[in-house]
Each structure stands twice: as C-alpha cells, then as structure tokens.
Design an enzyme around this catalytic site. Structure first.
Site, short mmCIF file in Angstrom:
data_model
loop_
_atom_site.label_atom_id
_atom_site.label_comp_id
_atom_site.label_asym_id
_atom_site.label_seq_id
_atom_site.Cartn_x
_atom_site.Cartn_y
_atom_site.Cartn_z
N GLY A 30 0.81 -1.21 0.00
CA GLY A 30 0.00 0.00 0.00
C GLY A 30 0.85 1.26 0.00
N GLY A 31 2.11 1.15 -0.45
CA GLY A 31 2.96 2.32 -0.58
C GLY A 31 3.31 2.99 0.73
N SER A 44 5.04 -5.37 -2.67
CA SER A 44 5.13 -3.94 -2.87
C SER A 44 5.80 -3.29 -1.65
CB SER A 44 3.73 -3.37 -3.14
OG SER A 44 3.80 -2.07 -3.66
#
Length: 471
Positions: free
Chosen positions: A123-124, A209
């Site tokens: 989710g960055g 991610s």
C-alpha cells in the site's frame, strides 16, 4: 489446537479460524501510539491480569478514506462488488490505535516448532491493513506454517519527520515510525511465538510492494536483522528500488512544510491535532501515494537496503524475489514506468556473484479472468495465500490449483529455505550461468527465460543497469 496461551505479557485466548485453526485476532504488540506517543517509537506493553480474548481484529491505521461514500454498495478497487467473507469485516475501522497483529497457528502444542510466516501488507506505506481476507493464513496452516500478519502506522502517522523530533531521542532520528512498528512486532514474535508452537529461528519475513520493501528493510536494519530467518520480496525491489528511501533531510524538509500547512509552530501543537485533520491535510498536499516514507536516518536505516543487499553487506539468508508479468516481463509498457523484471534480473546477477545462500526468482504470468486488466501489480497476492474466494473474478479450477501450489512453494521456503517438494515442478536457484525464473501460470509452472519473451530487452536493460550501478 492451542486455544489459550500465556505469552510474555499475560494470557491470550484465541478463536477458531474459518478453516478450524487457532486464530488470535487483534493481539496488541505495543502501546497505542496516541497523544504524547504520536511520532514516537513504539512503546513496550504493560503486562495484564486475567485473560485477553482475541476475537476482534484491530483497526487499520488512519488513511485515505476510500470507503467514505460506501453506504449500501461496497466495491473493490475495480469497482466490482466487494465479496464479503465470514469473519472478515469490511470496510475496516480506522484509528491511530493500530498496533495489532493476528496469529494463525495449526500447532497442537508449544513444542511443535513450526516455521513462521511474518507478513507485511503493501500500500505504498500509505494505506491498507493486515487483517484483510486477502492475507488469510488458513492455507499456510494447512501446509504446516504459522502466519502472523500485522498492521502498522502509515503515511503521516508512520513516517512524518521533523528536526524538532530529532531532539526527543538520543539517536538524532525522526520518521520511520512505521518501520519501527514492524521491527517491534517482529521482536514481539521472536520473543513470544514459541508459545503458539512456532520456531523463532525460522521466521520468513515477506510482503508485496511496500511490504516487500519493508521486509528487506527489516533485514537491513541492525535493530531487527537477527530476527530474520529468510525473506520473500514480491513486486518491490530490483537493483533500483521502486520505493527509494529519502535522506533524513529530504523527509524533514517535507515535515517542516507540512507543519506550516497545518498552522502549527511546534510538535506539541501537532500532537494536539485531530487524526482526521492530519489525514486530510496529508491527502490534500501529497495525494494518496506522494506523502511521507522511509528515510535513511543513520539509526533505523544506515543506508539504502537495496544497496546493502546488492553489495552483499547484509546477513546471508535465502531469498525469493519476483514480480508480475506486466511489471516488465513482457512487451507491454511496464507499470510505474520501471522495468521491475529487468531490475530483478540485474540484482540477482549481482548477488549470484558473491552471495552464498540461494536466490529463487519468479514471474507471475496468469492473466486475470473477468476483464482485460492483464497481470497487474498485486494480482498474485490471492494466489500466494490461496484466498481467491474473496474476489469477484471467475477463477477456474486451474486457478485454485495454481494457488494451492504457490502456497506450497512459499510454505516450503519458510520451512527450510528451499521452495521445492515432491509433486511440485522444480524451482531452481537463479545463477549467472542459468538466469532463469519460475513462471507461475495456470497451464505451467516451470523455469523460463523471460528475456526471450521481450526480444532480448531484459538482458540489454539488466546489463545496462549493472554497468550504471558500477560507475
């Protein structure tokens, strides 16, 4: 089945997961980071009396409220109806009080010494949460592993930095609070997982991610590297990190700007602001993904984790590293403007020259059924956890077979650092002489040369990256 545990802080009572395994929901791993503890390192819990019943997931960190306008029709990121799964509430509650973890365990006793899969969501570093059904640990439990997934501070709550915060600690450090949460949670697991039947010396840190970048950061930080047994880095890093850490000065300059925009003159005033005000101001100034992130502060992180890994300066552990096809393994324009596959090949080449323990690389190529989205970033998560039932897509029996096999590979890797086992196609380590990657698709799981699929572009770009890196 372990139902009642006495951990370091007191008794915990779990519930049954959907598949009948022991599940401890919403276990606190640090004090609530609210009030005076906002923008401070996570604080040790106080022991409690009695039994803490762990039947409710902890909140997600305060973040962009994608659910604000959901009343009756709750949709996912593709604007399709969200598939509700029993015992996985959605949308999640949000709060600064978010330092909780969930433990799925198939152990029958404390003496089982099972491998541990410590998962960090993506989710960055700006959004999402650990208790989403996508990360359900039941399939790993079927394959003899314990799963721990965590929620940690995000965006302005997790990574805001400011010179005034430097003065509050002996390390002259600020920001990285979300990473410190992850470190604290990993330490909690290392110190307590034996009570749940786990082996503290076999902890696989993995994530996709931002979760993959965080997993590498846990290996890179002197505060946590001793707790890491092996890592799996999914759609996160290559020779050039997708999420390059900023310098402390860069993040603190953003923090100075942010404080002014909030109308505050000091940290005391900032700590008195409402959490939703901070969230909204952060979104207004930086958008969903342009806000605060990790910084090289000289304490939590001494250098960029990717650089330390590439130069073989980290603890030598087994590694899985890979991405999806649309991130650079085909002739489409790569997502995010970076050919992640070529970057991964370049990193693996560099590592294979000096690293002792094996590196297993992969590309997930299954085009997602139901529309023309292709093979995007994060679509492999549900296969890795075999949580396909939580998505609207018309998955086939072959999809479920692929998901079961992928989960077995990762469970085997958590168990002994080697993803292979009987009944699975051989996944060979990446070497400079044989720079092959495992191809995950419904019709075949086999070692593959993706350079051929891109008319030699992966080889050209990976060679260029290595040349540029050496300058």
């Amino acid at each position: 089945m372990i139902e009642l545990v006495k951990c370091k802080y007191g008794y915990l009572k779990g519930v049954k997961s959907n598949a009948g395994f022991s599940l401890f929901r919403g276990v606190p791993y640090a004090k609530a980071p609210i009030g005076e503890l906002r923008w401070k390192a996570p604080q040790e819990l106080e022991p409690w009396n009695g039994i803490k019943v762990c039947d409710t997931y902890g909140p997600a960190c305060v973040q962009y409220d994608r659910w604000a306008n959901c009343i009756d029709d709750i949709t996912d990121d593709s604007n399709h109806p969200y598939i509700m799964v029993d015992n996985y509430p959605y949308p999640p509650k949000m709060s600064e009080d978010c330092l909780y973890l969930n433990i799925y365990t198939p152990a029958e006793s404390e003496n089982d010494c099972l491998p541990v899969c410590f998962y960090i969501h993506g989710g960055g570093l700006q959004q999402w949460y650990g208790s989403d059904y996508e990360y359900c640990g039941d399939e790993f439990c079927k394959n003899g592993c314990i799963v721990v997934n965590i929620t940690y501070r995000l965006n302005v709550f997790g990574y805001f930095a400011h010179p005034e915060l430097d003065k509050e600690n002996e390390f002259n450090s600020s920001g990285n609070y979300g990473l410190l949460d992850q470190i604290h949670a990993l330490k909690w697991v290392y110190e307590n997982i034996e009570y749940f039947g786990g082996d503290k010396n076999r902890i696989m840190c993995f994530g996709q991610s931002a979760g993959g970048g965080s997993s590498l950061a846990l290996l890179a930080s002197k505060l946590s590297s001793n707790y890491v047994g092996r890592v799996s880095l999914q759609s996160a890093i290559g020779l050039n990190n997708l999420m390059k850490e900023k310098t402390k000065q860069q993040i603190e300059e953003k923090g100075i700007q942010f404080m002014k925009e909030c109308g505050c003159e000091n940290i005391t005033q900032m700590r008195q602001l409402d959490a939703n005000f901070l969230r909204d101001k952060n979104d207004e100034l930086f958008g969903m993904f342009g806000g605060f992130g990790m910084n090289i502060d000289g304490y939590v992180l001494e250098d960029e984790p990717t650089r330390l890994l590439a130069e073989n300066k980290l603890k030598d552990v087994e590694i899985i590293i890979g991405c999806t096809a649309d991130e650079g393994a085909n002739n489409k324009k790569p997502m995010f403007g970076v050919n992640l596959c070529a970057n991964i090949v370049a990193l693996c080449k560099k590592l294979s020259e000096s690293k002792h323990k094996p590196i297993y690389s992969y590309v997930f190529t299954r085009e997602q059924p139901g529309d023309d989205v292709g093979v995007p970033h994060s679509c492999d998560n549900r296969y890795q956890f075999n949580s396909l039932a939580g998505c609207w897509r018309p998955y086939t029996d072959k999809d479920y077979e692929l998901a079961r096999n992928m989960n077995k590979y990762w469970a085997n890797f958590a168990r002994n650092g080697n993803p292979n086992d009987e009944g699975l196609s051989e996944w060979s380590p990446f070497t400079s002489k044989e720079p092959l990657q495992m191809k995950f698709d419904i019709d075949e799981c086999e070692m593959h040369d993706f350079n051929a699929d891109t008319n030699g572009n992966i080889e050209k770009l990976s060679t260029k990256l290595l040349e540029e890196y050496g300058r």
